[in-house]
Write a protein that holds these residues in place. Structure first.
Motif, PDB file in Angstrom:
ATOM      1  N   ILE A 181       0.873  -1.270  -0.026  1.00  0.00           N
ATOM      2  CA  ILE A 181      -0.036  -0.052  -0.074  1.00  0.00           C
ATOM      3  C   ILE A 181       0.834   1.325  -0.101  1.00  0.00           C
ATOM      4  CG2 ILE A 181      -1.569   1.281   1.368  1.00  0.00           C
ATOM      5  CD1 ILE A 181      -2.505  -1.432   2.388  1.00  0.00           C
ATOM      6  N   GLU A 182       1.964   1.257   0.806  1.00  0.00           N
ATOM      7  CA  GLU A 182       2.644   2.253   0.994  1.00  0.00           C
ATOM      8  C   GLU A 182       3.513   2.626  -0.311  1.00  0.00           C
ATOM      9  OE1 GLU A 182       2.898   4.736   3.423  1.00  0.00           O
ATOM     10  OE2 GLU A 182       1.559   3.531   4.552  1.00  0.00           O
ATOM     11  N   GLY A 183       3.848   1.643  -1.033  1.00  0.00           N
ATOM     12  CA  GLY A 183       4.232   1.752  -2.633  1.00  0.00           C
ATOM     13  C   GLY A 183       3.498   2.202  -3.316  1.00  0.00           C
ATOM     14  N   GLN A 184       2.274   1.837  -3.277  1.00  0.00           N
ATOM     15  CA  GLN A 184       1.148   2.404  -4.376  1.00  0.00           C
ATOM     16  C   GLN A 184       1.150   3.782  -4.043  1.00  0.00           C
ATOM     17  OE1 GLN A 184      -2.265  -0.179  -4.146  1.00  0.00           O
ATOM     18  NE2 GLN A 184      -1.449  -1.862  -5.508  1.00  0.00           N
ATOM     19  N   ILE A 185       1.113   4.124  -2.786  1.00  0.00           N
ATOM     20  CA  ILE A 185       0.924   5.812  -2.422  1.00  0.00           C
ATOM     21  C   ILE A 185       2.004   6.442  -2.987  1.00  0.00           C
ATOM     22  CG2 ILE A 185       0.865   7.429  -0.493  1.00  0.00           C
ATOM     23  CD1 ILE A 185      -0.976   5.129   0.988  1.00  0.00           C
ATOM     24  N   ALA A 186       3.097   5.937  -2.707  1.00  0.00           N
ATOM     25  CA  ALA A 186       4.598   6.572  -3.184  1.00  0.00           C
ATOM     26  C   ALA A 186       4.633   6.891  -4.534  1.00  0.00           C
ATOM     27  CB  ALA A 186       5.801   5.826  -2.806  1.00  0.00           C
ATOM     28  N   ALA A 187       4.041   5.846  -5.220  1.00  0.00           N
ATOM     29  CA  ALA A 187       4.025   5.658  -6.752  1.00  0.00           C
ATOM     30  C   ALA A 187       3.083   7.034  -7.341  1.00  0.00           C
ATOM     31  CB  ALA A 187       3.543   4.281  -7.491  1.00  0.00           C
ATOM     32  N   MET A 188       1.848   7.001  -6.754  1.00  0.00           N
ATOM     33  CA  MET A 188       1.024   7.899  -7.211  1.00  0.00           C
ATOM     34  C   MET A 188       1.341   9.485  -6.553  1.00  0.00           C
ATOM     35  SD  MET A 188      -2.590   7.760  -4.908  1.00  0.00           S
ATOM     36  CE  MET A 188      -2.795   5.998  -5.619  1.00  0.00           C
ATOM     37  N   GLY A 189       2.043   9.534  -5.595  1.00  0.00           N
ATOM     38  CA  GLY A 189       2.713  10.604  -5.080  1.00  0.00           C
ATOM     39  C   GLY A 189       1.503  11.294  -4.193  1.00  0.00           C
ATOM     40  N   HIS A 190       2.089  11.782  -3.098  1.00  0.00           N
ATOM     41  CA  HIS A 190       1.463  12.319  -1.890  1.00  0.00           C
ATOM     42  C   HIS A 190       0.207  13.128  -2.128  1.00  0.00           C
ATOM     43  CE1 HIS A 190       0.712  12.953   2.454  1.00  0.00           C
ATOM     44  NE2 HIS A 190       0.742  14.169   2.015  1.00  0.00           N
ATOM     45  N   ASP A 191       0.513  14.119  -3.070  1.00  0.00           N
ATOM     46  CA  ASP A 191      -0.619  15.126  -3.421  1.00  0.00           C
ATOM     47  C   ASP A 191      -2.053  14.526  -4.035  1.00  0.00           C
ATOM     48  OD1 ASP A 191       0.912  17.199  -2.122  1.00  0.00           O
ATOM     49  OD2 ASP A 191       1.491  17.888  -4.107  1.00  0.00           O
ATOM     50  N   THR A 192      -1.589  13.560  -4.744  1.00  0.00           N
ATOM     51  CA  THR A 192      -2.522  12.839  -5.622  1.00  0.00           C
ATOM     52  C   THR A 192      -3.455  11.927  -4.660  1.00  0.00           C
ATOM     53  OG1 THR A 192      -1.293  12.850  -7.574  1.00  0.00           O
ATOM     54  CG2 THR A 192      -3.094  11.178  -7.429  1.00  0.00           C
ATOM     55  N   PHE A 193      -2.702  11.252  -3.700  1.00  0.00           N
ATOM     56  CA  PHE A 193      -3.190  10.286  -2.740  1.00  0.00           C
ATOM     57  C   PHE A 193      -4.341  11.249  -1.899  1.00  0.00           C
ATOM     58  CE2 PHE A 193      -2.966   8.754   1.757  1.00  0.00           C
ATOM     59  CZ  PHE A 193      -3.908   7.668   1.492  1.00  0.00           C
ATOM     60  N   GLN A 194      -3.747  12.320  -1.511  1.00  0.00           N
ATOM     61  CA  GLN A 194      -4.362  13.206  -0.567  1.00  0.00           C
ATOM     62  C   GLN A 194      -5.818  13.605  -1.331  1.00  0.00           C
ATOM     63  OE1 GLN A 194      -4.496  13.813   2.686  1.00  0.00           O
ATOM     64  NE2 GLN A 194      -2.718  12.589   2.906  1.00  0.00           N
ATOM     65  N   ARG A 195      -5.762  14.173  -2.654  1.00  0.00           N
ATOM     66  CA  ARG A 195      -6.861  14.691  -3.244  1.00  0.00           C
ATOM     67  C   ARG A 195      -7.769  13.491  -3.480  1.00  0.00           C
ATOM     68  NH1 ARG A 195      -3.849  16.674  -6.595  1.00  0.00           N
ATOM     69  NH2 ARG A 195      -3.846  15.355  -8.225  1.00  0.00           N
ATOM     70  N   ASN A 196      -7.385  12.345  -3.873  1.00  0.00           N
ATOM     71  CA  ASN A 196      -8.425  11.255  -4.110  1.00  0.00           C
ATOM     72  C   ASN A 196      -8.631  10.529  -3.138  1.00  0.00           C
ATOM     73  OD1 ASN A 196      -8.426  11.857  -7.098  1.00  0.00           O
ATOM     74  ND2 ASN A 196      -6.215  10.882  -7.349  1.00  0.00           N
TER      75      ASN A 196
END
Length: 200
Positions: A181-196
């Protein structure tokens, strides 16, 4: 050209999870019946469970010719981990209960595919059902759960074993899952994760 894959965890070699996968003993035997559509899923938590538990077996298919043998290992009583009107809530066994350990049968797939496994394998539908108490929260932060208490296969197994074999903890099984899960979040970027996916 495809990336080299770890033959054990089936992840790309550059993201191999094997160092994080424990080798845990359990009194409960776990039989995972995985729908073929789940094999190439990014998380494939059933495989992580099978790799992390010494007393576990993973079978892939829609039907299982040797299911009668699989469901009747000597010394175990089979239970199907699946919700239903007749499902019994999993509780810590009391000392007065029978000493025979469980064979915990876990269908792995989307709810629709898991129900299909039960439909295609009548022996599964005949097993006594057990379920976890409602209200559990999944650690999988990248997908909205279809309902309260919806857990990944691995999370459901960990919670079940934590109850059946208390005070022994099976939380180490979640380490590779959390790393994924952490790897997927890192791949999408913190800002994108927070936004979505961030909490509102």
């Amino acid at each position: 050209m495809s990336r080299a894959q770890c033959p054990r965890c089936l992840r790309p070699q550059s993201h191999c999870l094997c160092e994080l996968i424990p080798q845990l003993d359990s009194r409960t035997r776990v039989l995972l019946l995985q729908h073929p559509s789940e094999v190439n899923h990014a998380l494939n938590t059933a495989r992580l469970a099978a790799l992390g538990l010494k007393n576990a077996e993973l079978r892939v298919g829609e039907t299982f010719d040797d299911l009668d043998v699989l469901l009747n290992p000597p010394g175990y009583q089979a239970r199907l981990l699946f919700p239903g009107d007749d499902a019994q809530l999993i509780e810590t066994p009391s000392s007065s209960e029978g000493s025979q350990p469980w064979l915990l049968v876990v269908p792995d797939g989307t709810w629709r595919k898991a129900r299909k496994l039960l439909h295609l394998n009548p022996l599964l539908a005949q097993l006594p059902r057990v379920t976890l108490a409602p209200g559990a929260v999944s650690r999988y932060r990248l997908r909205k759960a279809p309902g309260p208490g919806a857990l990944s296969t691995l999370e459901a197994i960990v919670q079940t074993l934590d109850i059946l074999e208390a005070p022994h903890s099976f939380t180490p099984l979640l380490r590779p899952f959390e790393a994924l899960i952490e790897g997927q979040i890192a791949a999408m970027g913190h800002d994108t994760f927070q936004r979505n996916h961030g909490q509102t």
